[in-house]
Design a protein around this motif. Structure first.
Motif, PDB file in Angstrom:
ATOM      1  N   ALA A  43      45.461  29.047  47.400  1.00 45.20           N
ATOM      2  CA  ALA A  43      46.381  29.764  46.875  1.00 45.20           C
ATOM      3  C   ALA A  43      47.007  30.566  46.421  1.00 45.20           C
ATOM      4  O   ALA A  43      45.371  30.750  45.589  1.00 45.20           O
ATOM      5  CB  ALA A  43      47.356  28.988  46.016  1.00 45.20           C
ATOM      6  N   GLU A  44      46.845  31.445  45.601  1.00 46.45           N
ATOM      7  CA  GLU A  44      46.953  32.885  45.098  1.00 46.45           C
ATOM      8  C   GLU A  44      47.500  32.939  43.404  1.00 46.45           C
ATOM      9  O   GLU A  44      48.291  32.689  43.509  1.00 46.45           O
ATOM     10  CB  GLU A  44      46.861  34.280  45.853  1.00 46.45           C
ATOM     11  CG  GLU A  44      45.656  34.424  47.308  1.00 46.45           C
ATOM     12  CD  GLU A  44      45.687  35.432  47.311  1.00 46.45           C
ATOM     13  OE1 GLU A  44      46.664  36.549  47.279  1.00 46.45           O
ATOM     14  OE2 GLU A  44      45.521  35.887  48.488  1.00 46.45           O
ATOM     15  N   ALA A  45      47.001  32.940  42.635  1.00 46.38           N
ATOM     16  CA  ALA A  45      47.921  34.057  41.570  1.00 46.38           C
ATOM     17  C   ALA A  45      47.595  34.806  40.444  1.00 46.38           C
ATOM     18  O   ALA A  45      46.102  35.462  40.880  1.00 46.38           O
ATOM     19  CB  ALA A  45      47.648  32.692  40.462  1.00 46.38           C
ATOM     20  N   ALA A  46      48.698  35.525  40.386  1.00 46.01           N
ATOM     21  CA  ALA A  46      48.305  36.637  39.786  1.00 46.01           C
ATOM     22  C   ALA A  46      48.017  37.025  37.838  1.00 46.01           C
ATOM     23  O   ALA A  46      48.130  38.269  37.524  1.00 46.01           O
ATOM     24  CB  ALA A  46      49.180  37.902  39.747  1.00 46.01           C
ATOM     25  N   ASP A  47      48.566  35.735  37.416  1.00 48.16           N
ATOM     26  CA  ASP A  47      48.912  35.667  36.299  1.00 48.16           C
ATOM     27  C   ASP A  47      48.460  34.092  35.255  1.00 48.16           C
ATOM     28  O   ASP A  47      48.212  33.100  36.698  1.00 48.16           O
ATOM     29  CB  ASP A  47      49.697  35.930  35.322  1.00 48.16           C
ATOM     30  CG  ASP A  47      51.397  35.122  35.608  1.00 48.16           C
ATOM     31  OD1 ASP A  47      51.399  34.400  35.942  1.00 48.16           O
ATOM     32  OD2 ASP A  47      51.793  36.653  35.712  1.00 48.16           O
ATOM     33  N   GLY A  71      50.526  38.780  30.659  1.00 44.60           N
ATOM     34  CA  GLY A  71      51.571  37.875  30.463  1.00 44.60           C
ATOM     35  C   GLY A  71      50.212  36.466  29.460  1.00 44.60           C
ATOM     36  O   GLY A  71      49.137  37.032  28.995  1.00 44.60           O
ATOM     37  N   VAL A  72      50.288  35.484  30.461  1.00 41.71           N
ATOM     38  CA  VAL A  72      49.654  34.470  29.664  1.00 41.71           C
ATOM     39  C   VAL A  72      47.532  34.837  31.233  1.00 41.71           C
ATOM     40  O   VAL A  72      47.677  34.917  31.998  1.00 41.71           O
ATOM     41  CB  VAL A  72      49.615  33.176  30.051  1.00 41.71           C
ATOM     42  CG1 VAL A  72      48.825  32.038  30.329  1.00 41.71           C
ATOM     43  CG2 VAL A  72      51.406  32.943  29.777  1.00 41.71           C
ATOM     44  N   ASP A  73      46.711  34.951  29.597  1.00 49.51           N
ATOM     45  CA  ASP A  73      45.613  35.746  30.475  1.00 49.51           C
ATOM     46  C   ASP A  73      44.527  34.170  31.086  1.00 49.51           C
ATOM     47  O   ASP A  73      45.092  33.480  30.968  1.00 49.51           O
ATOM     48  CB  ASP A  73      44.897  36.429  29.474  1.00 49.51           C
ATOM     49  CG  ASP A  73      44.512  35.849  27.918  1.00 49.51           C
ATOM     50  OD1 ASP A  73      43.800  34.585  27.892  1.00 49.51           O
ATOM     51  OD2 ASP A  73      45.132  35.751  26.973  1.00 49.51           O
ATOM     52  N   GLY A  74      44.276  34.254  31.313  1.00 50.81           N
ATOM     53  CA  GLY A  74      43.177  33.504  32.179  1.00 50.81           C
ATOM     54  C   GLY A  74      42.378  32.716  30.912  1.00 50.81           C
ATOM     55  O   GLY A  74      42.032  31.450  31.391  1.00 50.81           O
ATOM     56  N   LEU A  75      41.486  32.879  30.177  1.00 53.14           N
ATOM     57  CA  LEU A  75      41.086  32.452  29.049  1.00 53.14           C
ATOM     58  C   LEU A  75      42.139  31.307  29.062  1.00 53.14           C
ATOM     59  O   LEU A  75      41.463  30.661  28.517  1.00 53.14           O
ATOM     60  CB  LEU A  75      40.109  32.670  28.038  1.00 53.14           C
ATOM     61  CG  LEU A  75      39.247  32.363  27.150  1.00 53.14           C
ATOM     62  CD1 LEU A  75      38.471  31.788  28.074  1.00 53.14           C
ATOM     63  CD2 LEU A  75      39.243  33.374  25.787  1.00 53.14           C
ATOM     64  N   THR A  76      43.522  31.601  27.967  1.00 55.54           N
ATOM     65  CA  THR A  76      44.310  30.783  27.921  1.00 55.54           C
ATOM     66  C   THR A  76      44.707  30.141  28.762  1.00 55.54           C
ATOM     67  O   THR A  76      44.822  28.570  28.967  1.00 55.54           O
ATOM     68  CB  THR A  76      45.755  31.495  27.125  1.00 55.54           C
ATOM     69  OG1 THR A  76      45.549  32.379  26.306  1.00 55.54           O
ATOM     70  CG2 THR A  76      46.611  30.360  27.150  1.00 55.54           C
ATOM     71  N   ALA A  77      44.712  30.044  29.968  1.00 58.56           N
ATOM     72  CA  ALA A  77      45.331  29.466  31.304  1.00 58.56           C
ATOM     73  C   ALA A  77      43.899  28.415  31.869  1.00 58.56           C
ATOM     74  O   ALA A  77      44.562  26.995  31.567  1.00 58.56           O
ATOM     75  CB  ALA A  77      45.725  29.541  32.356  1.00 58.56           C
TER      76      ALA A  77
END
Length: 230
Positions: A43-47, A71-77
């Motif tokens: 899978a790929e994700a843009a946010d 949006g929801v940045d990578g660090l938060t995720a």
């Protein structure tokens, strides 16, 4: 929505989720990683939201994540994802603008930092090492981080902790800092994986490191010019 490319079980290949807000970069990385024959981008994700949804759907072994996404940045995720019991091994995909988030990324438990322009074979090997439990640091990132880390007040303390390790523990740390997985360390030193796992736990505890990447950086910082080890 996340872009899915295959099912959650891929015969003999490492399952990977790619998270970056640049479609062309994701496409290029997917092509070169899958060309190895050892990796399947499931899978790929843009946010960050798409990343979390993709991981929950596919439960990949590895996630490569750009921190600076809208949006929801990578660090938060990553902070959310790495708290899950089934969380994949995660590495940050980055350029050279590391300073503002590297400490936070280490704190949440990422297992590596990779440059987006790394050579294909480096990226492939890094993904395989992550899947095997290793930590990965592009040498160019380490070179960028070390001067900053040498300024930290804890450097002398790190050196003292490193000197407190036994000879075998130092061997384990050296291989760990080289990105080796427990299996790779076991093969190199002629030990069982269970024994290596015990050594790694002891090394992390003695160093006060939360994860393998922190331990690797501590070792490299202490061994660098001006680090005080020797």
């Amino acid at each position: 929505m996340p872009t899915s490319h295959s099912g959650s079980v891929v015969d003999g290949r490492v399952r990977l989720v790619l998270a970056d807000d640049e479609p062309l970069l994701r496409r290029g990385l997917r092509v070169l990683l899958e060309a190895s024959g050892h990796i399947a981008v499931v899978a790929e994700a843009a946010d960050g939201d798409e990343l979390l949804a993709a991981v929950r759907e596919h439960w990949p072994q590895v996630a490569l994540v750009d921190v600076q996404m809208p949006g929801v940045d990578g660090l938060t995720a990553l902070r959310t994802m790495l708290a899950w019991p089934q969380a994949p091994a995660a590495a940050v995909l980055t350029t050279f603008d590391l300073d503002e988030y590297v400490a936070d990324a280490l704190e949440v438990g990422v297992q590596g930092f990779l440059l987006k322009d790394a050579e294909p074979e480096v990226l492939v090997r890094s993904v395989l090492d992550l899947a095997a439990g290793g930590a990965v640091l592009d040498p160019r990132i380490t070179a960028r981080l070390l001067p900053r880390l040498r300024m930290a007040s804890g450097q002398r303390r790190d050196v003292e902790r490193l000197r407190a390790l036994s000879a075998r523990e130092q061997q384990v740390l050296e291989l760990l800092a080289d990105g080796r997985s427990n299996a790779g360390i076991a093969e190199e030193l002629g030990l069982t994986e269970a024994t290596v796992k015990s050594y790694v736990s002891t090394v992390l505890s003695k160093l006060g490191a939360q994860n393998r990447v922190q331990a690797a950086l501590m070792a490299q910082r202490a061994a660098s010019p001006g680090g005080g080890q020797g």
